[in-house]
Scaffold this active site. Structure first.
Site, PDB file in Angstrom:
ATOM      1  CG  PHE A 166      -1.886   1.189   1.166  1.00 13.03           C
ATOM      2  CD1 PHE A 166      -3.003   1.153   0.337  1.00 13.03           C
ATOM      3  CD2 PHE A 166      -1.652   2.348   1.903  1.00 13.03           C
ATOM      4  CE1 PHE A 166      -3.871   2.240   0.259  1.00 13.03           C
ATOM      5  CE2 PHE A 166      -2.509   3.435   1.829  1.00 13.03           C
ATOM      6  CZ  PHE A 166      -3.622   3.375   1.000  1.00 13.03           C
TER       7      PHE A 166
ATOM      8  CG  ASP B  58       5.360   3.562   1.654  1.00 14.44           C
ATOM      9  OD1 ASP B  58       5.430   4.231   2.708  1.00 14.44           O
ATOM     10  OD2 ASP B  58       4.313   3.425   1.005  1.00 14.44           O
TER      11      ASP B  58
ATOM     12  CE  LYS C 190      -0.921   5.615   7.732  1.00 11.96           C
ATOM     13  NZ  LYS C 190      -0.599   4.872   6.517  1.00 11.96           N
TER      14      LYS C 190
END
Ligand SMILES: *Cc1c(COP(=O)(O)O)cnc(C)c1O
Length: 402
Positions: free
Chosen positions: A137, A222, A251
């Site tokens: 993702f 990532d 995040k």
């Protein structure tokens, strides 16, 4: 007084989400309270974002101080918080250069565009292939969602960005077969989050790094979910013994304030010349002031050590509950990015666990239909952990005995 309710969501919001029935209105540490003042222990942390819990004094101070000073300039001018944060990120990582964005997807978009630009500049148009992994993702922009490994998220929007191949994670043979001199970049999570909390094997990441070097392909990690102390290292790559060429972070970087960053080397960064990429808000003083405070706090050795200790507490509690009510086949993950996979009997019921926990006053997450995910504050207290698991046990007992 409550003048808006969950019902309003269905009336005025685009229906791409299905939020829980409750509406939280305030938070403190690893606790939140809803409109009816019901208290919840928060093991979800806003999906691995609220790394210092809710309204941590360090964040509130940085935000309010900056709020009285300067909010926004755009990139026509630089600003002190952005420069300070960039220096800190360079100090804490392999990187020499930083590009600021506002989210994980934007940081990844920058990473992918840099990789493509570098390949075009140095090797020519034919070096355009991107290798990514099933269940990966990387965000929801059209480029990043197409690089992500769930076609259900990228289908149905017309023609996709091209030259992107997906192969199984941890499959060395498939990787050897996929990579070539036409490979521009490999994008991977150093621990798959949304895909179900899947760690890479050490041979796999070593092989990926070696073959990227052999074929002049860039390795993009990532670290949007794994970064900022989440796994107990400041970045997950530091615990893997493999260094990427480009790293994305978001995040937990802002602890709840939207901010993202792409980190890379001097050699690559110079290919993003003036005008090749940009963002109005990227590097915004408010976001960077908060992120600098968060990074300074989280990167302290005792905080990172604390993540490892809390991982131990989480694992022990999960094992204890599972011994009493065996519904999990495996507890996995690293630091405070943990997943509990349901066993065959309970397969497909992670959402039931989430809902049952919510009823008992505990927020958890899921990662797919059969994994319950925990991404709490990195500084959650042992008492909050104990109390949360008492509620989790009550929820599991109810489901188990139903
Ligand atoms: C959440 C996430 C993203 C997307 O971040 P946004 O801020 O939602 O754009 C990208 N990659 C990974 C690994 C993530 O967990």
């Amino acid at each position: 007084m409550t003048d808006v309710t969950r019902k309003d969501f269905d009336e005025v919001m685009v229906p791409c989400y299905n939020p829980m029935a409750i509406i939280p209105v305030r938070g403190e540490g690893a606790r939140i309270w809803d409109q009816q003042d019901k208290e919840y222990v928060d093991f979800a942390g806003g999906i691995a974002v609220s790394c210092l819990g809710h309204c941590h004094p360090v964040m509130v101070e940085a935000l309010t101080k900056q709020a009285n000073q300067l909010w926004h300039l755009s990139n026509v001018m630089t600003n002190e918080p952005a420069l300070r944060l960039a220096k800190k990120l360079v100090e804490l990582s392999f990187a020499d250069k930083v590009f600021f964005a506002n989210s994980g997807a934007e940081a990844n978009e920058a990473a992918l565009k840099l990789a493509r630009r570098y390949a075009v500049d140095e090797f020519g148009e034919q070096k355009s292939k991107i290798i990514a992994f099933n269940q990966g993702f990387h965000g929801r922009t059209f480029f990043t969602v197409t690089v992500g490994g769930q076609s259900a998220y990228s289908d149905g929007f017309g023609p996709k960005p091209g030259d992107i191949d997906h192969i199984p994670y941890n499959d060395i043979k498939a990787f050897e077969a996929a990579i070539s001199d036409e490979t521009c970049a490999v994008m991977m999570e150093p621990l798959q989050g949304e895909g179900g909390i899947i760690a890479p094997t050490s041979e796999f990441v070593q092989t990926v790094r070696e073959l990227c070097d052999k074929h002049n392909a860039l390795l993009i990690f990532d670290e949007v979910q794994t970064g900022n102390g989440r796994t107990g290292d400041f970045y997950a790559y530091q615990g893997l013994g493999v260094t990427p060429d480009i790293l994305s972070t978001a995040k937990s970087l802002g602890g709840g304030f939207p901010v993202g960053a792409m980190l890379t080397t001097e050699k690559l960064a110079k290919h993003l010349k003036i005008g090749t990429h940009g963002s109005t808000y990227g590097g915004n003083p408010l976001a960077c002031a908060v992120a600098e405070a968060v990074v300074s706090h989280v990167s302290q050795p005792d905080v990172l050590q604390g993540v490892k200790e809390r991982e131990g507490l989480f694992r022990a509690e999960l094992e204890r509950i599972n011994a009493k009510y065996p519904i999990f086949a495996e507890i996995r993950g690293k630091g405070l990015l943990l997943g509990a996979e349901l066993n065959d009997e309970w397969k497909g019921r992670s959402r039931d666990v989430l809902v049952a926990a919510g009823e008992e006053g505990l927020m958890v997450l899921i990662a797919g239909a059969s994994v319950v995910r925990f991404t709490p504050s990195l500084v959650i207290t042992p008492e909050e952990i104990k109390q949360g698991f008492a509620r989790f046990e009550a929820a599991i007992a109810k489901l188990y005995n139903a």
